[in-house]
Scaffold this active site. Structure first.
Site, PDB file in Angstrom:
ATOM      1  NE  ARG A  95      29.536 -40.626 -19.284  1.00 24.72           N
ATOM      2  CZ  ARG A  95      28.994 -39.730 -18.485  1.00 24.72           C
ATOM      3  NH1 ARG A  95      29.468 -39.522 -17.244  1.00 24.72           N
ATOM      4  NH2 ARG A  95      27.961 -39.006 -18.851  1.00 24.72           N
TER       5      ARG A  95
ATOM      6  CG  ASP B  80      27.267 -34.927 -25.629  1.00 24.25           C
ATOM      7  OD1 ASP B  80      26.302 -35.283 -24.936  1.00 24.25           O
ATOM      8  OD2 ASP B  80      28.437 -35.309 -25.427  1.00 24.25           O
TER       9      ASP B  80
HETATM   10  O1  MRU Z   1      28.236 -40.949 -24.127  1.00 23.29           O
HETATM   11  P1  MRU Z   1      28.396 -40.033 -22.955  1.00 23.29           P
HETATM   12  O2  MRU Z   1      28.216 -40.718 -21.650  1.00 23.29           O
HETATM   13  O3  MRU Z   1      29.666 -39.231 -23.038  1.00 23.29           O
HETATM   14  O4  MRU Z   1      27.185 -39.007 -23.122  1.00 23.29           O
HETATM   15  C1  MRU Z   1      27.060 -37.982 -22.176  1.00 23.29           C
HETATM   16  C2  MRU Z   1      25.840 -37.156 -22.369  1.00 23.29           C
HETATM   17  O5  MRU Z   1      25.072 -37.342 -23.292  1.00 23.29           O
HETATM   18  C3  MRU Z   1      25.625 -36.033 -21.408  1.00 23.29           C
HETATM   19  O6  MRU Z   1      24.265 -35.776 -21.248  1.00 23.29           O
HETATM   20  C4  MRU Z   1      26.297 -34.760 -21.958  1.00 23.29           C
HETATM   21  O7  MRU Z   1      27.627 -35.003 -22.324  1.00 23.29           O
HETATM   22  C5  MRU Z   1      26.264 -33.661 -20.986  1.00 23.29           C
HETATM   23  S1  MRU Z   1      27.299 -34.032 -19.615  1.00 23.29           S
HETATM   24  C6  MRU Z   1      27.302 -32.763 -18.545  1.00 23.29           C
END
Ligand code: MRU
Length: 358
Positions: free
Chosen positions: A49, A240
Site C-alpha cells: 500500500r 495519493d
Molecule cells: O490506504 P493506504 O495505506 O494505501 O494509504 C496510504 C496513504 O494515504 C499515504 O499517505 C499516501 O499513499 C502517500 S504514501 C508515500
C-alpha cells in the site's frame, strides 16, 4: 548501518516479492506473487500500500501478467494486456500512481509493438524494474529538497505511513523526516496512529524504530491538543492524488490536520512525487475516493468494538483544499502557493505519457 527495507522486488525467474504489511509489526513475512491476480489481491488487501509502492507494484503486476499471455500476434497481445491492466486498475481507485504505473507499461508495449513477442515481454519487465530504481532516486531527491524546511529541534507530526513501506524505499513525507535526521538535525516525530487500519501505529512506528529517530505514538484525536500546547512545529504528510489546482487526496484524517494547522499557524507540508499529480483533474472534487469495508471500523485486529451489525462509513481518503497547503515537496523541488500556477509550470517538464487513467 541500517538494513534497507525490501518493500517489493522483482524475482528474476518471474514474480514479485512483497513484504506483507498486514503482518507488521509482529512478523516480517514475504509473499511471492506468481501472477497478476496475486499482485491484485495483495494490493486490494493492503499487503502492499502507499501510492508510490502501488505504482511500481501495478507496473510489475502487469509485466508479470504479460509473461503469461498466450497471444501469438501483437494485436491480440496488446488487447489481452489491456485486460490485465483493467483488472489491476479495479483494485484501488484513489492513488494516481497505480494508474500511472499501468499506463507506463502500456505505453512501452505500444511503442515497441514491432518487436517479437518474447522481446516485447522482456521490455515490459525492464520498464517495471526501471520504475523501481527511479522511485528510490525520486524519494531521495524529495528528501533532500524537503529537509530544508525542517529546523534543528523541531517536532514533526505525521499521518499514515509514507516511509520505505509506502514506496520502493526511503519514503516521501517520512523520507523528508529521515533526510533531516541523517543531516544531524535533532528532531522528534509525533506519529498519528491512523485509524482505521493503523498504518501509523503498525508501520510508521516500526520504521522509525529501525531508523532510531526519537518518536512518540499518539491517537489521531490528540493532534489538536499537541498543537495548542505549541509542541508541533510542522506537519508533513504524503498524497495519493493531487489535482491541478493543488487539492490533495490523502489518508482520511489529513484534512482535519490541515485545518488544525491553519488555526494554530503550524506549517502543513505535503510530500509526493510528481507522478501523484493527476494532470487531467482540475480540482480535488473529481478525485475518486475509495470506500472500504465497514468491518475496518467496527473491529480492531478482528476483535469487534461496536455492536454486531452496527452501520459504519469508511472513506479511506479525504481531500485537503490547496489553500491549506503551505508547500508541496516534490522530487523536482519545493512548490509554494499558489500551487495551481507552480504545478502548471512543472507540467511543462513532465515526461511523456503523464495523463489520467482511461
Ligand atoms: O490506504 P493506504 O495505506 O494505501 O494509504 C496510504 C496513504 O494515504 C499515504 O499517505 C499516501 O499513499 C502517500 S504514501 C508515500
Amino acid at each position: 548501518m541500517i538494513q534497507e527495507i525490501q518493500t517489493l522486488t522483482w524475482l528474476p525467474e518471474g514474480g514479485v516479492r512483497l513484504l506483507d504489511q498486514t503482518r507488521l509489526p509482529r512478523e516480517e513475512v514475504y509473499v511471492e506473487c506468481r501472477d497478476a491476480e496475486a499482485v491484485a489481491e495483495a494490493i486490494r488487501n493492503l499487503r502492499i500500500r502507499g501510492a508510490p509502492a502501488l505504482g511500481v507494484a501495478a507496473a510489475m503486476g502487469l509485466a508479470l501478467g504479460a509473461q503469461r499471455l498466450q497471444a501469438t500476434d501483437v494485436a491480440s497481445f496488446l488487447r489481452d494486456l489491456k485486460e490485465v491492466a483493467a483488472m489491476l486498475a479495479r483494485t484501488r481507485p484513489t492513488a494516481r500512481n497505480l494508474f500511472w504505473g499501468l499506463e507506463r507499461i502500456l505505453t512501452v508495449a505500444e511503442k515497441h509493438r514491432d518487436l517479437s513477442l518474447p522481446a516485447l515481454k522482456r521490455c515490459l519487465v525492464e520498464e517495471a524494474i526501471t520504475m523501481h530504481q527511479e522511485d528510490l532516486a525520486c524519494n531521495r531527491a524529495m528528501g533532500a529538497h524537503g529537509q530544508q524546511l525542517i529546523k534543528d529541534g523541531d517536532t514533526i507530526l505525521t499521518h499514515c505511513n509514507t516511509g520505505a513501506l509506502a514506496t520502493v524505499g526511503y519514503g516521501t513525507a517520512l523520507g523528508v523526516i529521515r533526510a533531516a535526521w541523517e543531516r544531524g538535525k535533532q528532531i522528534q516525530v509525533l506519529v498519528d496512529e491512523t485509524r482505521p487500519v493503523l498504518q501509523g501505529a503498525r508501520l510508521t512506528a516500526w520504521e522509525l524504530t529501525r531508523l532510531g529517530i526519537p518518536s512518540r505514538l499518539i491517537t489521531d484525536s490528540m493532534a489538536g491538543d499537541f498543537m495548542r500546547r505549541g509542541e508541533v512545529q510542522a506537519v508533513i504528510v504524503g498524497a495519493d492524488r493531487i489535482a491541478m489546482n493543488g487539492d490533495v487526496a490523502n489518508k482520511i484524517g489529513t484534512y482535519t490536520l490541515a485545518i488544525l494547522c491553519r488555526y494554530h499557524q503550524v506549517p502543513f507540508y505535503v510530500a509526493a512525487p510528481f507522478s501523484t499529480v493527476d494532470l487531467a483533474l482540475a480540482t480535488g472534487d473529481q478525485i475518486p475516493i475509495e470506500e472500504r469495508a465497514p468491518q475496518e471500523i467496527t473491529t480492531i485486529a478482528g476483535i469487534p468494538i461496536a455492536p454486531e451489525g452496527f452501520p459504519a462509513s469508511n472513506p479511506a481518503f479525504d481531500v485537503t483544499p490547496a489553500a491549506l497547503v503551505s508547500a508541496l515537496i516534490t522530487d523536482r523541488g519545493v512548490l509554494y502557493p499558489p500551487l495551481a500556477r507552480a504545478i502548471e509550470t512543472l507540467r511543462g517538464s513532465s515526461p511523456p505519457g503523464d495523463s489520467s487513467e482511461p
